[in-house]
Scaffold this motif. Structure first.
Motif, PDB file in Angstrom:
ATOM      1  N   ILE A   1       0.385  -0.610  -0.278  1.00  0.00           N
ATOM      2  CA  ILE A   1      -0.255  -0.403  -0.294  1.00  0.00           C
ATOM      3  C   ILE A   1       1.113   1.445   0.076  1.00  0.00           C
ATOM      4  O   ILE A   1       0.806   1.954  -1.066  1.00  0.00           O
ATOM      5  N   ALA A   2       2.032   1.409   1.031  1.00  0.00           N
ATOM      6  CA  ALA A   2       2.467   2.837   1.322  1.00  0.00           C
ATOM      7  C   ALA A   2       3.518   2.890   0.375  1.00  0.00           C
ATOM      8  O   ALA A   2       3.167   4.451  -0.622  1.00  0.00           O
ATOM      9  N   ASP A   3       4.117   2.276  -0.060  1.00  0.00           N
ATOM     10  CA  ASP A   3       5.098   2.489  -1.334  1.00  0.00           C
ATOM     11  C   ASP A   3       4.583   2.733  -2.784  1.00  0.00           C
ATOM     12  O   ASP A   3       5.095   3.189  -3.551  1.00  0.00           O
ATOM     13  N   ASN A   4       3.639   1.987  -3.187  1.00  0.00           N
ATOM     14  CA  ASN A   4       3.012   1.997  -4.386  1.00  0.00           C
ATOM     15  C   ASN A   4       2.353   3.232  -4.572  1.00  0.00           C
ATOM     16  O   ASN A   4       2.347   4.050  -5.428  1.00  0.00           O
ATOM     17  N   CYS A   5       1.786   3.544  -3.265  1.00  0.00           N
ATOM     18  CA  CYS A   5       0.808   5.184  -3.413  1.00  0.00           C
ATOM     19  C   CYS A   5       1.843   5.998  -3.403  1.00  0.00           C
ATOM     20  O   CYS A   5       1.931   6.977  -4.324  1.00  0.00           O
ATOM     21  N   ALA A   6       3.007   5.641  -2.636  1.00  0.00           N
ATOM     22  CA  ALA A   6       4.218   6.818  -2.642  1.00  0.00           C
ATOM     23  C   ALA A   6       4.726   7.487  -3.855  1.00  0.00           C
ATOM     24  O   ALA A   6       4.636   7.811  -4.024  1.00  0.00           O
ATOM     25  N   GLN A   7       5.063   6.420  -5.440  1.00  0.00           N
ATOM     26  CA  GLN A   7       5.489   6.496  -6.162  1.00  0.00           C
ATOM     27  C   GLN A   7       4.752   7.496  -7.419  1.00  0.00           C
ATOM     28  O   GLN A   7       4.683   8.481  -7.330  1.00  0.00           O
ATOM     29  N   LEU A   8       3.216   6.956  -6.972  1.00  0.00           N
ATOM     30  CA  LEU A   8       1.839   7.888  -7.795  1.00  0.00           C
ATOM     31  C   LEU A   8       2.141   9.734  -7.065  1.00  0.00           C
ATOM     32  O   LEU A   8       2.024  10.931  -7.451  1.00  0.00           O
TER      33      LEU A   8
ATOM     34  N   ILE B   1     -10.480  -5.326   4.599  1.00  0.00           N
ATOM     35  CA  ILE B   1      -9.728  -6.131   5.853  1.00  0.00           C
ATOM     36  C   ILE B   1      -9.477  -5.399   6.939  1.00  0.00           C
ATOM     37  O   ILE B   1      -9.967  -5.767   8.110  1.00  0.00           O
ATOM     38  N   GLU B   2      -8.942  -4.225   7.187  1.00  0.00           N
ATOM     39  CA  GLU B   2      -9.444  -3.611   7.750  1.00  0.00           C
ATOM     40  C   GLU B   2     -10.233  -2.977   8.927  1.00  0.00           C
ATOM     41  O   GLU B   2     -10.455  -2.966  10.167  1.00  0.00           O
ATOM     42  N   TRP B   3     -11.206  -2.750   7.745  1.00  0.00           N
ATOM     43  CA  TRP B   3     -12.750  -2.226   8.128  1.00  0.00           C
ATOM     44  C   TRP B   3     -13.571  -3.645   8.629  1.00  0.00           C
ATOM     45  O   TRP B   3     -13.771  -3.517  10.781  1.00  0.00           O
ATOM     46  N   PHE B   4     -13.349  -4.816   8.520  1.00  0.00           N
ATOM     47  CA  PHE B   4     -13.724  -5.923   9.125  1.00  0.00           C
ATOM     48  C   PHE B   4     -12.853  -6.436  10.638  1.00  0.00           C
ATOM     49  O   PHE B   4     -12.923  -7.281  11.819  1.00  0.00           O
ATOM     50  N   GLY B   5     -11.592  -5.480  10.947  1.00  0.00           N
ATOM     51  CA  GLY B   5     -10.244  -6.293  11.902  1.00  0.00           C
ATOM     52  C   GLY B   5     -10.574  -4.928  12.799  1.00  0.00           C
ATOM     53  O   GLY B   5      -9.577  -5.010  13.689  1.00  0.00           O
TER      54      GLY B   5
ATOM     55  N   LEU C   1      -6.222  -2.584  -4.951  1.00  0.00           N
ATOM     56  CA  LEU C   1      -5.279  -3.393  -3.491  1.00  0.00           C
ATOM     57  C   LEU C   1      -5.771  -2.290  -1.959  1.00  0.00           C
ATOM     58  O   LEU C   1      -5.876  -2.531  -0.838  1.00  0.00           O
ATOM     59  N   ILE C   2      -6.236  -1.274  -2.543  1.00  0.00           N
ATOM     60  CA  ILE C   2      -7.256  -0.716  -1.470  1.00  0.00           C
ATOM     61  C   ILE C   2      -7.986  -0.408  -0.916  1.00  0.00           C
ATOM     62  O   ILE C   2      -8.026  -0.663  -0.032  1.00  0.00           O
ATOM     63  N   ILE C   3      -9.167  -1.055  -1.781  1.00  0.00           N
ATOM     64  CA  ILE C   3     -10.160  -1.585  -1.811  1.00  0.00           C
ATOM     65  C   ILE C   3     -10.290  -2.793  -0.540  1.00  0.00           C
ATOM     66  O   ILE C   3     -10.385  -2.830   0.157  1.00  0.00           O
TER      67      ILE C   3
END
Length: 487
Positions: free
Chosen positions: A209-216, A437-441, A430-432
């Motif tokens: 998540i972080a590293d791929n979002c970072a590129q953009l 996963i974050e929501w259900f946990g 990937l973000i969705i």
């Protein structure tokens, strides 16, 4: 040494095997191993900075022993201030010297006086803000007589330099972590499995998540003049995901690694982007820092006990100091002040403690009111992150102006879609996936703590294999340092 590096992948198993299979019966030897491993871990960046952390540890160890020997109020204050001045003096020199000099020169230039600048080429030691606050918590708690000073220097150095959380937290309190070095640890298989699960999720958040979002995000922020309003909004949104995945990912890896060695670190993130107001956000974001400032700055200043002016003053102090802690730039100060402005209406109406439980308790979906509050809080947070990410105030101002003025240009919406697609067409999915996963946990310590707990083993195996596949498949070519290493 980066958590997401081959070096750490070799380092961790070696330390783990020595810790549990060679020194298991000797507590002091285990602590000495942790201290030595921590110094190796830290010195991997630049061994010269080891002198700072060792000297800081020595100062606070001696001050703690001296505080135990005296009940004299004045002498105890002198000892406390010795620790504060030395620790904050190091932090101030390495982190803020050039900032104050440059602003001092600029202030005189504004009034027509030209004075020579004496800026130095200072390298900021990795993690200095974190271990400085950690060791200060020890001295302050000993001064307040909330903690007995330790006579075990090995245990104390291991506490200050504990490698899982040394360079980016959580900022542990001496009252929580230090006593764990006095207690014999026994290997707990279930805790180790839980630790590995938390490490896996932390790596997913960082690498996928972080590293791929970072590129953009980096491309848009670094070339913001070339993009329209919707693309700038996308950049701010990508940085929002980046900084959460990066920092909370580090915390998960740190806490999970500590579990492998029989230690329990404090929770540092509690799904902050599901917050229903900004007060709840700050109870869920970087918990170890916000509670540190609450206990050692906000409450001593009077907290919320005084009149309205005192409440306003203390709120701005705590948020501005928190912003300044992050870096020597006016953008961080404005970021802190903006969050104070967000927070004040809740404080003045006594609504800052409304949302203390989890969102959508015993429900799959939030109510409309919860969803509205969550979206508003998230939007305000995205706006504030622009100042955090911008190079300087001019950049932040121009970025926001272009963003809002450009939102009306509907032609840019298609350009933004193409930009996202060309960078990584899988990123949205990937973000969705990550958010689901974050929501259900969201009611657990970390998202996958109990996920699929009652499912067949083959289902759990498939899910963990999927995470590992995504980590290796979407890993960027170069090792990417964690954002908070610069603080």
């Amino acid at each position: 040494m980066l958590f997401n590096s081959l070096d750490f992948a070799i380092f961790l198993p070696i330390v783990f095997l020595l810790y549990w299979f060679v020194f298991q019966k000797h507590l002091r030897a285990q602590n000495a191993l942790i201290a030595a491993a921590s110094y190796l871990f830290y010195g991997w960046w630049d061994w010269r900075f080891l002198t700072l952390i060792i000297f800081s540890s020595l100062v606070d160890y001696i001050v703690g022993l001296q505080l135990e020997k005296t009940d004299g109020k004045q002498r105890r204050k002198v000892l406390l201030w010795i620790s504060i001045i030395i620790n904050l003096g190091f932090l101030g020199f390495f982190k803020y010297f050039n900032f104050f000099i440059d602003n001092f020169v600029s202030a005189f230039s504004f009034f027509g006086y030209q004075i020579p600048s004496t800026s130095l080429n200072i390298i900021l030691p990795v993690g200095i803000s974190f271990y400085t606050f950690q060791t200060l918590s020890y001295t302050i708690d000993v001064y307040r007589k909330k903690l007995k000073p330790t006579k075990d220097f090995v245990a104390f150095t291991a506490f200050v330099s504990f490698f899982p959380q040394l360079v980016a937290g959580p900022i542990e309190r001496a009252t929580n972590l230090l006593p764990q070095f006095y207690t014999k640890r026994k290997f707990d298989y279930n805790e180790a499995v839980l630790g590995m699960r938390q490490i896996l999720w932390g790596l997913f958040k960082k690498v996928v998540i972080a590293d791929n979002c970072a590129q953009l995000a980096n491309d848009i922020f670094n070339n913001s003049a070339d993009y329209g309003g919707t693309s700038l909004a996308l950049g701010a949104l990508m940085f929002t995901f980046q900084i959460y995945g990066d920092f909370s990912g580090y915390s998960d890896i740190a806490i999970g690694t500590a579990r492998l060695f029989g230690f329990k670190l404090m929770k540092n993130f509690a799904f902050p982007y599901f917050s229903r107001d900004i007060a709840e956000f700050w109870r869920r974001w970087h918990i170890s820092l916000s509670t540190w400032f609450r206990d050692y700055l906000y409450i001593p200043l009077g907290g919320s006990r005084g009149g309205t002016l005192m409440k306003v003053r203390n709120t701005f102090i705590i948020f501005i100091v928190s912003g300044f802690w992050h870096g020597a730039n006016w953008t961080f100060i404005v970021w802190g002040a903006l969050n104070a402005i967000y927070f004040l209406p809740l404080l003045l109406r006594n609504k800052n403690r409304v949302h203390t439980g989890g969102i959508a308790e015993n429900r799959v979906l939030p109510t409309f009111k919860e969803l509205r509050g969550m979206l508003l809080t998230f939007s305000l947070t995205v706006l504030a992150w622009v100042f955090f990410r911008a190079e300087d105030m001019a950049h932040a101002g121009q970025f926001l102006m272009d963003l809002f003025l450009g939102l009306a240009d509907y032609m840019n919406y298609y350009k933004t879609y193409r930009l996202l697609y060309n960078f990584n067409p899988s990123l949205v999915f990937l973000i969705i996936f990550f958010y689901l996963i974050e929501w259900f946990g969201r009611h657990n310590d970390f998202a996958i703590q109990k996920l699929l707990k009652n499912s067949p083993r083959i289902i759990r195996f498939i899910f963990y294999s999927l995470l590992i596949y995504l980590i290796f498949n979407f890993m960027v070519a170069e090792e990417t340092p964690f954002i908070y290493f610069q603080f």
